[in-house]
Design a protein around this motif. Structure first.
Motif, PDB file in Angstrom:
ATOM      1  N   UNK A   1      24.568  65.437  15.845  1.00 45.70           N
ATOM      2  CA  UNK A   1      23.419  64.552  15.714  1.00 45.70           C
ATOM      3  C   UNK A   1      23.199  64.056  14.280  1.00 45.70           C
ATOM      4  N   UNK A   2      24.086  64.443  13.374  1.00 46.06           N
ATOM      5  CA  UNK A   2      23.861  64.135  11.956  1.00 46.06           C
ATOM      6  C   UNK A   2      24.876  63.113  11.448  1.00 46.06           C
ATOM      7  N   UNK A   3      24.813  61.900  11.977  1.00 43.78           N
ATOM      8  CA  UNK A   3      25.614  60.784  11.468  1.00 43.78           C
ATOM      9  C   UNK A   3      27.090  61.085  11.354  1.00 43.78           C
ATOM     10  N   UNK A   4      27.631  60.866  10.148  1.00 47.45           N
ATOM     11  CA  UNK A   4      29.065  61.032   9.907  1.00 47.45           C
ATOM     12  C   UNK A   4      29.390  62.362   9.240  1.00 47.45           C
TER      13      UNK A   4
ATOM     14  N   UNK B   1      26.238  75.134  14.441  1.00 45.98           N
ATOM     15  CA  UNK B   1      26.375  74.766  15.847  1.00 45.98           C
ATOM     16  C   UNK B   1      26.706  73.296  16.059  1.00 45.98           C
ATOM     17  N   UNK B   2      27.195  72.978  17.248  1.00 41.64           N
ATOM     18  CA  UNK B   2      27.625  71.612  17.565  1.00 41.64           C
ATOM     19  C   UNK B   2      26.457  70.632  17.606  1.00 41.64           C
ATOM     20  N   UNK B   3      25.302  71.079  18.101  1.00 45.78           N
ATOM     21  CA  UNK B   3      24.175  70.158  18.260  1.00 45.78           C
ATOM     22  C   UNK B   3      23.760  69.542  16.934  1.00 45.78           C
ATOM     23  N   UNK B   4      23.623  70.376  15.906  1.00 51.64           N
ATOM     24  CA  UNK B   4      23.207  69.867  14.607  1.00 51.64           C
ATOM     25  C   UNK B   4      24.248  68.911  14.024  1.00 51.64           C
ATOM     26  N   UNK B   5      25.501  69.277  14.104  1.00 51.30           N
ATOM     27  CA  UNK B   5      26.560  68.463  13.509  1.00 51.30           C
ATOM     28  C   UNK B   5      26.742  67.147  14.257  1.00 51.30           C
TER      29      UNK B   5
END
Length: 550
Positions: free
Chosen positions: A284-287, A278-282
């Motif tokens: 929020x995870x830096x680069x 999902x978009x939320x995890x990606x």
């Protein structure tokens, strides 16, 4: 008016002279070898044997012996031309040869041209070739417009360099000068910015089309291919990145920023990660988005059942291993994808208590992978029972002339027995839904047999049974005395499947761990019979594969 900007050409001549006679040498019993003791060929009137005398590589000798039947003559040539004709600038390589064998009056000719042409007014870039154009209608041609996939400019540059190497010791300098002149005619008023020829050509095309592109525009060559992207670029006010995002269903400022900064364009891997986590995890995870786009590792398809069955807590562990695999490259990609497959299959088999526990430790992941492998094998190994309607057993088991006795195979034990007796691999067919296997046995001992396969298909509302294979022991072809009984058996099987009581086969599988799996069958849209429980069978292959000749 056509203007020649740069031209370089080379020719190589080879003239081989042959003697106008052959030595006669007398041997025992006055047998003569009039073609000399060195001859290893058998000459004919059409192809007499010529003995070579000398070779010359000068143009003068080539011209002098051009029509001499006692000489073979060859000229190889290459010519590289950069020319300008109005708004059109082209670089072309002409290559070919002309050859005549000794004793022949005709020449074999080959002419080829490879080219790139640019319209400096519209920005259109054409590349292609015409090979064998001495044949006119039968020559092979190819032309592409504004297709930058596989770097056509660098491809032509390599081709020219490889050919020139056989003619000149300065091939590299000749190629560099030719392409320098070609590109200067296209973008001579623009700052080169240390770009290579291919990037300069792509930038020229984008500028002429008014396309707004990022600094990393050279990674978008594949994204620019096809009519769809051209329409989207126009729709997005000529913004290349916006068009690529819409084409791939991407949104968000972080994605857009990464698309401006990435050095590779692995959009498929990013889309796979997006589908999994999902978009939320990606976001929020830096680069992580930039890392995925830059990755050179191929993507993979995600089973829908995996997404339906995996829990959020498990998915966090999957995410951690995913980064170890695709970002840090500490784990093998194949093993990671295989882990997802095994998880999905075990869930299909009913392992509802199965959990994904491994996180980052290689040892932990390896142990879980081996545990799942063993667990899956318990489901893949087991005993099968095929269930046919009772009337089929009655009809098929009727003997022919009290000599031939058909037996409808339906369990692992009789499939295995048939396979052992006949020395074939029929046991692997018990899990194939469309096959009916009949063992046709002779006499009371039933030692002589034929193993017969019928394949079921459906067209419209009609079911067909076709005898696709009928072989004896060791996959040997059957003798003629089997023909009549096989035709009778064909009629019986066809009557069975056309009977109103006919039902497609059902399967029961008792796994080695005691689990019982059951499946019905159904016809798909193509008229092929499939199990309703897709994973009930995991291994079937042709039982005649050793000597399969149809």
């Amino acid at each position: 008016m056509k203007q020649e900007i740069y031209k370089i050409s080379f020719k190589k001549y080879i003239t081989t002279k042959f003697k106008d006679h052959n030595i006669i040498s007398f041997k025992n019993n006055f047998e003569s070898d009039i073609f000399g003791s060195e001859s290893t060929e058998i000459p004919t009137r059409k192809h007499p044997w010529f003995k070579m005398e000398s070779t010359d590589k000068t143009e003068e000798c080539f011209v002098e012996n051009f029509g001499n039947p006692l000489c073979s003559v060859t000229v190889d040539y290459v010519m590289v031309v950069v020319e300008k004709d109005g708004d059109k600038v082209s670089i072309k390589m002409f290559q070919g040869y002309k050859h005549r064998r000794e004793g022949k009056a005709w020449f074999k000719v080959n002419k080829n041209v490879n080219y790139i042409s640019v319209n400096t007014k519209t920005g259109d870039v054409y590349h292609g070739y015409i090979h064998g154009f001495q044949k006119k209608r039968k020559c092979s041609k190819s032309i592409r417009r504004n297709c930058f996939i596989n770097d056509p400019l660098n491809g032509l540059k390599s081709q020219i360099k490889n050919v020139l190497t056989h003619f000149s010791d300065n091939a590299y300098d000749d190629v560099t000068k030719a392409f320098s002149e070609f590109m200067f005619q296209i973008d001579q008023r623009v700052n080169f910015e240390n770009l290579n020829y291919s990037d300069r050509l792509l930038r020229f095309y984008l500028n002429k089309r008014g396309i707004k592109y990022p600094n990393n525009f050279n990674i978008y060559t594949e994204a620019l291919y096809g009519p769809e992207i051209k329409k989207l670029i126009k729709k997005k006010n000529n913004r290349l990145v916006d068009a690529v995002m819409e084409k791939n269903g991407l949104t968000g400022k972080k994605v857009k920023k990464a698309l401006h900064e990435c050095t590779n364009l692995n959009i498929n891997l990013y889309k796979t990660a997006r589908k999994l986590f999902g978009d939320d995890w990606l976001n929020q995870d830096g680069d992580i988005i930039l890392d995925l786009l830059n990755s050179i590792i191929g993507s993979f398809s995600v089973p829908e059942l995996f997404l339906e069955t995996v829990s959020t807590e498990e998915l966090k562990r999957v995410y951690s291993l995913f980064k170890q695999t695709y970002v840090h490259q500490n784990l093998d990609t194949y093993t990671f994808v295989d882990h997802i497959r095994m998880y999905t299959e075990l869930k299909m088999f009913g392992e509802r208590d199965l959990k994904w526990y491994s996180v980052e430790s290689k040892d932990e992941f390896r142990k879980e992978h081996l545990d799942w492998t063993d667990k899956l094998q318990h489901y893949k190994k087991g005993t099968y029972t095929r269930h046919y309607p009772n009337y089929m057993y009655e009809m098929i088991s009727q003997s022919f002339n009290n000599e031939f006795h058909p037996v409808l195979l339906d369990t692992s034990s009789n499939y295995n027995e048939e396979s052992n007796h006949q020395s074939n691999c029929v046991k692997g067919y018990i899990g194939k839904p469309s096959s009916i296997i009949i063992s046709l046995r002779v006499g009371e001992s039933q030692d002589e047999r034929a193993t017969i396969e019928y394949a079921l298909t459906k067209k419209g509302d009609t079911v067909y049974a076709e005898r696709v294979q009928s072989l004896g022991k060791f996959n040997q072809k059957l003798d003629a005395h089997w023909t009549t009984v096989l035709l009778k058996l064909d009629e019986v099987v066809l009557s069975c499947v056309r009977d109103k009581r006919f039902e497609t086969v059902k399967l029961t599988k008792v796994c080695s761990n005691g689990t019982i799996l059951e499946s019905d069958t159904h016809w798909n849209n193509s008229g092929v019979l499939r199990w309703t429980f897709n994973n009930i069978d995991n291994n079937h292959h042709s039982f005649f594969y050793n000597n399969l000749d149809f």
